[in-house]
Design a protein around this motif. Structure first.
Motif, PDB file in Angstrom:
ATOM      1  N   LEU A 134      -2.412   4.864   7.716  1.00 23.10           N
ATOM      2  CA  LEU A 134      -3.233   3.889   7.002  1.00 23.10           C
ATOM      3  C   LEU A 134      -3.928   2.959   7.997  1.00 23.10           C
ATOM      4  O   LEU A 134      -5.090   2.590   7.822  1.00 23.10           O
ATOM      5  CB  LEU A 134      -2.377   3.067   6.028  1.00 23.10           C
ATOM      6  N   PRO A 185       3.222   7.051   7.531  1.00 20.16           N
ATOM      7  CA  PRO A 185       2.119   6.724   6.621  1.00 20.16           C
ATOM      8  C   PRO A 185       1.467   5.377   6.945  1.00 20.16           C
ATOM      9  O   PRO A 185       0.248   5.227   6.809  1.00 20.16           O
ATOM     10  CB  PRO A 185       2.791   6.699   5.241  1.00 20.16           C
ATOM     11  N   ARG A 187       0.830  -1.207   0.000  1.00 20.03           N
ATOM     12  CA  ARG A 187       0.000   0.000   0.000  1.00 20.03           C
ATOM     13  C   ARG A 187       0.867   1.261   0.000  1.00 20.03           C
ATOM     14  O   ARG A 187       0.521   2.266  -0.625  1.00 20.03           O
ATOM     15  CB  ARG A 187      -0.945  -0.003   1.204  1.00 20.03           C
ATOM     16  N   LYS A 243       1.363   6.341  -7.217  1.00 22.24           N
ATOM     17  CA  LYS A 243       0.239   7.185  -7.635  1.00 22.24           C
ATOM     18  C   LYS A 243       0.456   8.665  -7.302  1.00 22.24           C
ATOM     19  O   LYS A 243      -0.224   9.532  -7.851  1.00 22.24           O
ATOM     20  CB  LYS A 243      -1.050   6.700  -6.970  1.00 22.24           C
ATOM     21  N   ASN A 244       1.391   8.928  -6.401  1.00 21.98           N
ATOM     22  CA  ASN A 244       1.688  10.307  -5.994  1.00 21.98           C
ATOM     23  C   ASN A 244       3.191  10.554  -6.121  1.00 21.98           C
ATOM     24  O   ASN A 244       3.910  10.579  -5.121  1.00 21.98           O
ATOM     25  CB  ASN A 244       1.233  10.548  -4.548  1.00 21.98           C
ATOM     26  N   LEU A 259      -3.217  10.346   4.176  1.00 24.83           N
ATOM     27  CA  LEU A 259      -1.774  10.528   4.252  1.00 24.83           C
ATOM     28  C   LEU A 259      -1.437  11.988   3.967  1.00 24.83           C
ATOM     29  O   LEU A 259      -2.229  12.711   3.349  1.00 24.83           O
ATOM     30  CB  LEU A 259      -1.075   9.623   3.242  1.00 24.83           C
ATOM     31  N   TRP A 270       0.939   4.052  -2.936  1.00 26.18           N
ATOM     32  CA  TRP A 270       0.780   5.487  -2.629  1.00 26.18           C
ATOM     33  C   TRP A 270       1.844   6.319  -3.330  1.00 26.18           C
ATOM     34  O   TRP A 270       1.549   7.349  -3.946  1.00 26.18           O
ATOM     35  CB  TRP A 270       0.847   5.679  -1.109  1.00 26.18           C
TER      36      TRP A 270
END
Length: 482
Positions: A212, A208, A109, A116-117, A218, A113
């Protein structure tokens, strides 16, 4: 101030003080530093405060109730200095029963993250470092210590024999100040962190994962900064090269020190601090370039009425058929776009790039004055007089933009500059950055306004060959140059 943990407990013991007394003294030094260096803040929190303890206990309970914390045995090398278990190349071997956080289940995860970022951790090299760490197995994390070893910390809820891991405790601090667990949603959804590179793993992996675990968003961005060296060497007490910020702020003024650190501080890599560098930069950019520009534009010889003079559209027309030349129009375009450039760099914590852009425009404006030599114009000639007034008007408008944009960096210098221009406190916000309105056919609220009376130097030159004990020349009212 992050006040719990074994190293704090041991440091207090070493000087014969109870931990809270010891921490209060150290914390007050930081609070006083903010005050003396003119640094404002919304909240000042100590991890020893009751509001924080309540937030930590609630955060722990959420993780526990979700089955993300379990009792286990941890064995490994422990670093008291870093308050973490490390590899065998460091510190002491420890084996103890404590609570574990299921960090391992969050690896995919966390990677997702970051993918995607791609700007979640800035600068990019630090994001790449975190991704690299996550390519390897992520073992579960010890999140408590036995109370017999560590008394100085928040006890584990329901188990007074264990103390919560200092990093979990400290990281929850970010939530405490926005009202967790009751009223944090409004602010937490926009969280940005600014951290040193040495604590990247704690902020970009552990924190983070904790968030989560409890189901909170986040951080939007984790901004990472590098460190300062002194004459190419790491600061250390043993070398005797630690820079005292209070002492150096008195030496170079608060604003001078702030300007140097923000102008030369590059987030990506370590930066070097020397007295000579400070003196050279401040003399060049604050005393000579910015201060010299203000002195020229407000000098009684050029501006005997001491007013914000009228702009003349015939002398400086938009169709470029007046007395202004191509370089003048390039300067006007650069200053007009400057707020957008500066905003971008401020938002990404690249303050040095913002100051670089401002400094480049200041140099352009000085060249504008030098190019047209208004001191050679004849005020008795109506055309010369209108052109002289236009030159001064344009230059004062440039200075107004520079002074407004520099407020977060050099608040005292900006205040004196804007006050000298007759700009009122309510006219110094982002919405007041319309540049050279008369050039674009609208009214300028400053035109014809009397200048402020304070005609002292904006920043006094730092003199001397040896920078070790140099101080700025004292003005008539040195209090304004603190």
């Amino acid at each position: 101030t992050d006040e719990h943990g074994l190293k704090i407990q041991q440091a207090a013991e070493a000087v014969g003080k109870d931990p809270l007394t010891f921490c209060t003294e150290v914390s007050e030094r930081f609070r006083n530093l903010f005050s003396s260096c003119n640094i404002s803040f919304t909240d000042y929190i100590r991890t020893t405060e009751q509001r924080h303890r309540r937030a930590v206990e609630h955060f722990w309970s959420v993780l526990w109730n979700k089955g993300l914390i379990y009792k286990g045995s941890y064995e490994g090398w422990y670093s008291t200095q870093d308050e973490s278990f490390l590899m065998p190349s460091q510190v002491e071997w420890m084996k103890e029963e404590n609570y574990m956080f299921r960090l391992s289940i969050f690896r995919s995860r966390l990677l997702d993250w970051l993918v995607k970022n791609p700007r979640a951790v800035q600068p990019e090299r630090f994001q790449q470092a975190v991704v690299q760490w996550l390519q390897e197995d992520l073992p579960d994390l010890s999140v408590s210590r036995q109370r017999s070893r560590l008394q100085w910390g928040v006890p584990v809820p329901g188990d007074p024999e264990q103390t919560i891991y200092v990093w979990l405790d400290a990281l929850v601090n970010y939530l405490t100040v926005v009202g967790y667990p009751e009223i944090h949603e409004q602010w937490w959804s926009a969280a940005h962190h600014v951290i040193g590179k040495d604590i990247l793993k704690f902020h970009a992996i552990y924190w983070p994962a904790f968030l989560l675990g409890v189901g909170l968003p986040l951080p939007k961005v984790i901004h990472v900064h590098s460190h300062w060296t002194v004459e190419g060497r790491k600061m250390s007490k043993s070398l005797g090269n630690v820079v005292d910020p209070v002492e150096h702020s008195q030496m170079f003024t608060n604003d001078g020190m702030r300007y140097f650190l923000l102008r030369q501080g590059v987030p990506d890599s370590d930066c070097d601090y020397t007295h000579d560098k400070v003196i050279k930069l401040l003399n060049t950019e604050l005393a000579d370039s910015l201060g010299g520009l203000l002195n020229r534009c407000t000098a009684p010889a050029l501006n005997p009425a001491q007013v914000y003079p009228a702009f003349c559209s015939q002398a400086f027309p938009t169709d470029q058929r007046g007395r202004a030349v191509a370089e003048d129009y390039q300067m006007v375009a650069a200053v007009r776009s400057l707020p957008t450039v500066v905003e971008k760099h401020y938002e990404t914590i690249h303050v040095y790039k913002a100051l670089e852009a401002i400094s480049a425009c200041v140099r352009q404006t000085n060249r504008f004055i030098q190019r047209h030599a208004p001191w050679k114009l004849d005020r008795r000639d109506s055309q010369d007089r209108r052109w002289l007034d236009a030159i001064i008007h344009v230059s004062l408008e440039c200075l107004r933009i520079y002074g407004t944009l520099l407020q977060p960096v050099v608040p005292e210098i900006s205040n004196r500059l804007l006050t000298r221009l007759g700009v009122q406190p309510h006219e110094r916000s982002w919405k007041n950055l319309d540049f050279l309105q008369r050039y674009h056919g609208t009214d300028c609220p400053f035109e014809g306004r009397l200048l402020g009376l304070d005609s002292r130097l904006l920043f006094s030159r730092l003199e001397g060959q040896n920078g070790d004990k140099q101080k700025p020349k004292k003005s008539k009212k040195p209090a304004c140059l603190k």
